[in-house]
Design a protein around this motif. Structure first.
Motif, PDB file in Angstrom:
ATOM      1  N   GLU A 178       0.828  -1.199   0.000  1.00  0.00           N
ATOM      2  CA  GLU A 178       0.000   0.000   0.000  1.00  0.00           C
ATOM      3  C   GLU A 178       0.871   1.260   0.000  1.00  0.00           C
ATOM      4  O   GLU A 178       2.027   1.248   0.441  1.00  0.00           O
ATOM      5  CB  GLU A 178      -0.917   0.008   1.228  1.00  0.00           C
ATOM      6  N   GLU A 179       0.288   2.364  -0.462  1.00  0.00           N
ATOM      7  CA  GLU A 179       1.039   3.605  -0.600  1.00  0.00           C
ATOM      8  C   GLU A 179       1.482   4.165   0.747  1.00  0.00           C
ATOM      9  O   GLU A 179       2.558   4.764   0.854  1.00  0.00           O
ATOM     10  CB  GLU A 179       0.191   4.639  -1.346  1.00  0.00           C
ATOM     11  N   TYR A 180       0.663   4.010   1.786  1.00  0.00           N
ATOM     12  CA  TYR A 180       1.039   4.579   3.081  1.00  0.00           C
ATOM     13  C   TYR A 180       2.238   3.857   3.689  1.00  0.00           C
ATOM     14  O   TYR A 180       2.995   4.448   4.467  1.00  0.00           O
ATOM     15  CB  TYR A 180      -0.147   4.599   4.050  1.00  0.00           C
ATOM     16  N   LYS A 185       8.147   4.262   4.742  1.00  0.00           N
ATOM     17  CA  LYS A 185       9.544   3.911   4.482  1.00  0.00           C
ATOM     18  C   LYS A 185      10.320   5.110   3.957  1.00  0.00           C
ATOM     19  O   LYS A 185      11.495   5.315   4.300  1.00  0.00           O
ATOM     20  CB  LYS A 185       9.607   2.766   3.461  1.00  0.00           C
ATOM     21  N   ALA A 186       9.657   5.940   3.126  1.00  0.00           N
ATOM     22  CA  ALA A 186      10.328   7.089   2.517  1.00  0.00           C
ATOM     23  C   ALA A 186      10.747   8.124   3.548  1.00  0.00           C
ATOM     24  O   ALA A 186      11.779   8.796   3.388  1.00  0.00           O
ATOM     25  CB  ALA A 186       9.416   7.728   1.474  1.00  0.00           C
ATOM     26  N   ILE A 187       9.998   8.261   4.619  1.00  0.00           N
ATOM     27  CA  ILE A 187      10.334   9.260   5.646  1.00  0.00           C
ATOM     28  C   ILE A 187      11.265   8.679   6.711  1.00  0.00           C
ATOM     29  O   ILE A 187      11.541   9.340   7.720  1.00  0.00           O
ATOM     30  CB  ILE A 187       9.069   9.824   6.313  1.00  0.00           C
ATOM     31  N   GLY A 188      11.726   7.445   6.503  1.00  0.00           N
ATOM     32  CA  GLY A 188      12.709   6.859   7.393  1.00  0.00           C
ATOM     33  C   GLY A 188      12.152   6.141   8.601  1.00  0.00           C
ATOM     34  O   GLY A 188      12.882   5.904   9.580  1.00  0.00           O
ATOM     35  N   MET A 189      10.889   5.778   8.592  1.00  0.00           N
ATOM     36  CA  MET A 189      10.296   5.055   9.726  1.00  0.00           C
ATOM     37  C   MET A 189      10.900   3.666   9.826  1.00  0.00           C
ATOM     38  O   MET A 189      11.115   2.992   8.817  1.00  0.00           O
ATOM     39  CB  MET A 189       8.778   4.975   9.542  1.00  0.00           C
ATOM     40  N   THR A 190      11.191   3.224  11.036  1.00  0.00           N
ATOM     41  CA  THR A 190      11.814   1.911  11.237  1.00  0.00           C
ATOM     42  C   THR A 190      10.834   0.785  10.921  1.00  0.00           C
ATOM     43  O   THR A 190       9.617   0.975  10.955  1.00  0.00           O
ATOM     44  CB  THR A 190      12.303   1.758  12.685  1.00  0.00           C
ATOM     45  N   ASP A 191      11.399  -0.398  10.622  1.00  0.00           N
ATOM     46  CA  ASP A 191      10.557  -1.547  10.291  1.00  0.00           C
ATOM     47  C   ASP A 191       9.622  -1.915  11.441  1.00  0.00           C
ATOM     48  O   ASP A 191       8.451  -2.238  11.225  1.00  0.00           O
ATOM     49  CB  ASP A 191      11.436  -2.755   9.926  1.00  0.00           C
ATOM     50  N   SER A 192      10.146  -1.890  12.667  1.00  0.00           N
ATOM     51  CA  SER A 192       9.312  -2.269  13.813  1.00  0.00           C
ATOM     52  C   SER A 192       8.138  -1.307  13.977  1.00  0.00           C
ATOM     53  O   SER A 192       7.023  -1.730  14.294  1.00  0.00           O
ATOM     54  CB  SER A 192      10.152  -2.298  15.094  1.00  0.00           C
ATOM     55  N   ARG A 193       8.394  -0.030  13.749  1.00  0.00           N
ATOM     56  CA  ARG A 193       7.306   0.958  13.871  1.00  0.00           C
ATOM     57  C   ARG A 193       6.274   0.762  12.765  1.00  0.00           C
ATOM     58  O   ARG A 193       5.061   0.880  12.998  1.00  0.00           O
ATOM     59  CB  ARG A 193       7.880   2.370  13.823  1.00  0.00           C
ATOM     60  N   HIS A 197       2.652  -0.228  14.048  1.00  0.00           N
ATOM     61  CA  HIS A 197       1.790   0.953  14.017  1.00  0.00           C
ATOM     62  C   HIS A 197       0.956   1.055  12.750  1.00  0.00           C
ATOM     63  O   HIS A 197      -0.001   1.831  12.708  1.00  0.00           O
ATOM     64  CB  HIS A 197       2.626   2.230  14.169  1.00  0.00           C
ATOM     65  N   HIS A 198       1.307   0.299  11.728  1.00  0.00           N
ATOM     66  CA  HIS A 198       0.566   0.374  10.473  1.00  0.00           C
ATOM     67  C   HIS A 198       0.060  -0.986  10.001  1.00  0.00           C
ATOM     68  O   HIS A 198      -1.126  -1.138   9.699  1.00  0.00           O
ATOM     69  CB  HIS A 198       1.448   1.009   9.380  1.00  0.00           C
ATOM     70  N   VAL A 199       0.963  -1.951   9.944  1.00  0.00           N
ATOM     71  CA  VAL A 199       0.580  -3.258   9.405  1.00  0.00           C
ATOM     72  C   VAL A 199      -0.346  -4.001  10.363  1.00  0.00           C
ATOM     73  O   VAL A 199      -1.426  -4.456   9.976  1.00  0.00           O
ATOM     74  CB  VAL A 199       1.832  -4.110   9.096  1.00  0.00           C
ATOM     75  N   LEU A 200       0.071  -4.128  11.628  1.00  0.00           N
ATOM     76  CA  LEU A 200      -0.727  -4.897  12.585  1.00  0.00           C
ATOM     77  C   LEU A 200      -2.117  -4.308  12.828  1.00  0.00           C
ATOM     78  O   LEU A 200      -3.108  -5.047  12.809  1.00  0.00           O
ATOM     79  CB  LEU A 200       0.038  -5.031  13.907  1.00  0.00           C
TER      80      LEU A 200
END
Length: 288
Positions: A178-180, A185-193, A197-200
């Motif tokens: 998804e685009e979000y 990822k583009a703004i440097g958010m970590t994988d865990s976050r 915070h988004h996937v789960l």
């Protein structure tokens, strides 16, 4: 126009609850589940006798005003044992499924998000666990760990891990495109976050539905292990163990088998009806 704005302002969860309330079968299932939960919580206040109280002079008494469900081979009140059994069976169901959800969801999220060799290893583990019939795998695990209620819960949790793992893996494979997620990822958010915070949060609906259905399965599996003597041990009033202890008296005292069996049937029916209702309410594809 005002109506459309009001409809848009309704959150997805409120809309799901509104859809759930319209499903009479789902409401019936919810009432059944709440009934047994209340029995489990207030068992000490509701049960007329203690589940350990024995009186051999009153063994195999038929249902009466003194013992509504009759007594068993040790003169114990079956109604009291069924009520306390709700506490045991629901605890097994909720704790085992909770363990499955936590472990399976973590493995599924990692497999779906990172892919490649990580996905390959985790998916093969799921395939190995699914290659065995669930009850046989549970029996093998309990046989290794030793017969007990705690080990039965561990076995039930293990055999249900692949169900949630594969569910979350497939969900993550679609959500991560998804685009979000790309923007995060583009703004440097970590994988865990990103994962927590988004996937789960966007995968909670299928987890809730599968979890409610899996509780019913876990209760049946716990009863099966108890019936085989691999789950709860005497004098614990677990419904499956009660059936096992009474199977030799099914002709002489059928009520000793009937009432624990009805308790299992109603509890499983309640969770299944509620799970079907949740699926219809939370899955947009199921809405008419």
């Amino acid at each position: 126009m005002i109506v459309n704005e009001e409809e848009q302002s309704i959150s997805p969860w409120k809309e799901a609850w509104r859809s759930f309330r319209k499903n009479k079968a789902a409401l019936l299932g919810l009432c059944i589940v709440l009934f047994f939960i209340l029995l489990a919580i207030f068992a000490d206040l509701i049960a007329p006798y203690g589940f350990k109280e024995t009186e051999l002079a009153n063994k195999h008494l038929p249902p009466s005003s003194k013992h509504w469900f009759g007594t068993d081979e040790f003169g114990r009140d079956i109604l009291s044992r069924v009520i306390y059994g709700a506490r045991i069976s629901l605890r097994v169901g909720f704790l085992a499924v909770s363990g499955s959800v936590v472990v399976g969801s973590l493995l599924g999220i990692v497999a779906g998000y990172y892919g490649r060799w990580v996905d390959g290893i985790i998916s093969r583990i799921f395939d190995i666990l699914l290659a065995f019939p669930s009850i046989l795998l549970a029996i093998a695990i309990v046989a290794i760990l030793g017969p007990s209620l705690q080990n039965a819960m561990i076995a039930i949790a293990i055999i249900n891990v692949p169900t949630f793992g594969r569910l979350l893996r497939s969900r993550v494979l679609s959500v991560k495109e998804e685009e979000y997620i790309t923007a995060a990822k583009a703004i440097g958010m970590t994988d865990s976050r990103i994962l927590f915070h988004h996937v789960l949060p966007n995968s909670l609906a299928p987890i809730i539905v599968q979890g409610s259905l899996s509780v019913a399965t876990a209760i049946i599996e716990a009863a099966a292990l108890g019936f085989l003597g691999l789950g709860a041990q005497p004098p614990t009033p677990e419904w499956g163990k009660m059936l096992a202890d009474s199977k030799d008296f099914i002709i002489q005292a059928p009520w000793t088998v009937f009432f624990p069996g009805i308790a299992i049937m109603l509890t499983v029916l309640g969770f299944n009806l509620m799970g079907d209702g949740l699926r219809d309410a939370l899955d947009p594809r199921m809405k008419r």
